[in-house]
Design a protein around this motif. Structure first.
Motif, short mmCIF file in Angstrom:
data_model
loop_
_atom_site.label_atom_id
_atom_site.label_comp_id
_atom_site.label_asym_id
_atom_site.label_seq_id
_atom_site.Cartn_x
_atom_site.Cartn_y
_atom_site.Cartn_z
N UNK A 90 0.81 -1.21 0.00
CA UNK A 90 0.00 0.00 0.00
C UNK A 90 0.85 1.27 0.00
N UNK A 91 2.19 1.12 -0.06
CA UNK A 91 3.05 2.29 -0.06
C UNK A 91 2.80 3.12 -1.32
N UNK A 92 2.71 4.43 -1.14
CA UNK A 92 2.56 5.39 -2.23
C UNK A 92 3.63 6.46 -2.08
N UNK A 93 4.18 6.95 -3.19
CA UNK A 93 5.20 8.01 -3.09
C UNK A 93 4.71 9.27 -2.39
N UNK A 94 3.40 9.46 -2.31
CA UNK A 94 2.86 10.64 -1.63
C UNK A 94 2.91 10.50 -0.10
N UNK A 95 3.21 9.30 0.39
CA UNK A 95 3.30 9.10 1.84
C UNK A 95 4.62 9.68 2.34
N UNK A 96 4.70 9.88 3.64
CA UNK A 96 5.95 10.40 4.21
C UNK A 96 6.25 9.69 5.52
N UNK A 97 7.37 10.02 6.10
CA UNK A 97 7.80 9.36 7.34
C UNK A 97 6.82 9.63 8.47
N UNK A 98 6.30 10.85 8.57
CA UNK A 98 5.37 11.18 9.65
C UNK A 98 4.11 10.31 9.58
N UNK A 99 3.49 10.23 8.41
CA UNK A 99 2.26 9.44 8.29
C UNK A 99 2.55 7.95 8.50
N UNK A 100 3.72 7.52 8.10
CA UNK A 100 4.10 6.12 8.30
C UNK A 100 4.25 5.80 9.78
N UNK A 101 4.90 6.68 10.52
CA UNK A 101 5.07 6.46 11.96
C UNK A 101 3.73 6.54 12.70
N UNK A 102 2.85 7.42 12.27
CA UNK A 102 1.51 7.48 12.86
C UNK A 102 0.78 6.17 12.61
N UNK A 103 0.90 5.63 11.41
CA UNK A 103 0.26 4.35 11.08
C UNK A 103 0.82 3.22 11.94
N UNK A 104 2.12 3.24 12.19
CA UNK A 104 2.71 2.20 13.04
C UNK A 104 2.21 2.33 14.48
N UNK A 105 2.03 3.56 14.94
CA UNK A 105 1.49 3.76 16.28
C UNK A 105 0.05 3.24 16.34
N UNK A 106 -0.70 3.44 15.28
CA UNK A 106 -2.07 2.93 15.22
C UNK A 106 -2.08 1.40 15.18
N UNK A 107 -1.09 0.81 14.51
CA UNK A 107 -0.98 -0.65 14.49
C UNK A 107 -0.75 -1.20 15.89
N UNK A 108 0.04 -0.48 16.69
CA UNK A 108 0.23 -0.90 18.09
C UNK A 108 -1.12 -0.91 18.81
#
Length: 163
Positions: A90-108
């Motif tokens: 689901x990775x898209x070039x429009x994503x960034x490190x901030x949104x990725x880290x937020x998603x990982x926090x949500x996965x927790x």
């Protein structure tokens, strides 16, 4: 905007991220465990590697702090679609490190036991949720708390508050 622009401008609550030795291809992040989760008292360290083809390829991220979670294995690898490129990811070039880290926090906060890296923990999550919560809290207290984590967090939050 720079690689860490969104994090510098508007850091997400409970997450810090910065380059190691001024190398923008090697980042380190710390995130607080999400509230109302078995990880809420923990501070988790992540290692981030930025590939040469970023943002067309996703960053490589792993937890350095042990986490008892169906989507994170004992080596810290993470099973989440946003860290996968190509047709299956689901990775898209429009994503960034901030949104990725937020998603990982949500996965927790909200594990996905239907797509596990650790099948035993996923089974426990689904069949004996109270035991899963006890085990996740115990591992969090053992590895993600303590004076080192608290002092490190305070030192970095002081830095971020000044910028």
């Amino acid at each position: 905007m720079s690689l860490l622009g969104a994090l510098d401008k508007d850091p997400p609550p409970g997450i810090v991220c910065y380059p190691i030795d001024d190398d923008m291809t090697k980042l380190e992040s710390y995130m607080k465990g999400p509230p109302d989760s078995p990880y809420e008292k923990g501070l988790f360290q992540l290692e981030i590697r930025i590939p040469q083809q970023y943002p067309f390829e996703p960053p490589q991220i792993r937890f350095k702090t042990p986490v008892y979670h169906p989507n994170i294995d004992d080596g810290g690898r993470i099973c989440i679609d946003i860290l996968k490129g190509g047709e299956k990811g689901a990775w898209k070039p429009s994503m960034n490190i901030a949104t990725t880290l937020i998603s990982l926090n949500q996965l927790l906060a909200c594990p996905n036991p239907d797509d596990p890296l650790d099948a035993e923990i996923a089974k426990e999550y689904q069949l004996d949720h109270e035991r899963f919560l006890r085990n996740a809290r115990a591992l969090t207290l053992k590895y993600a708390t303590g004076q080192h984590h608290v002092s490190y967090w305070k030192r970095n939050m002081y830095f971020y508050a000044d910028h």
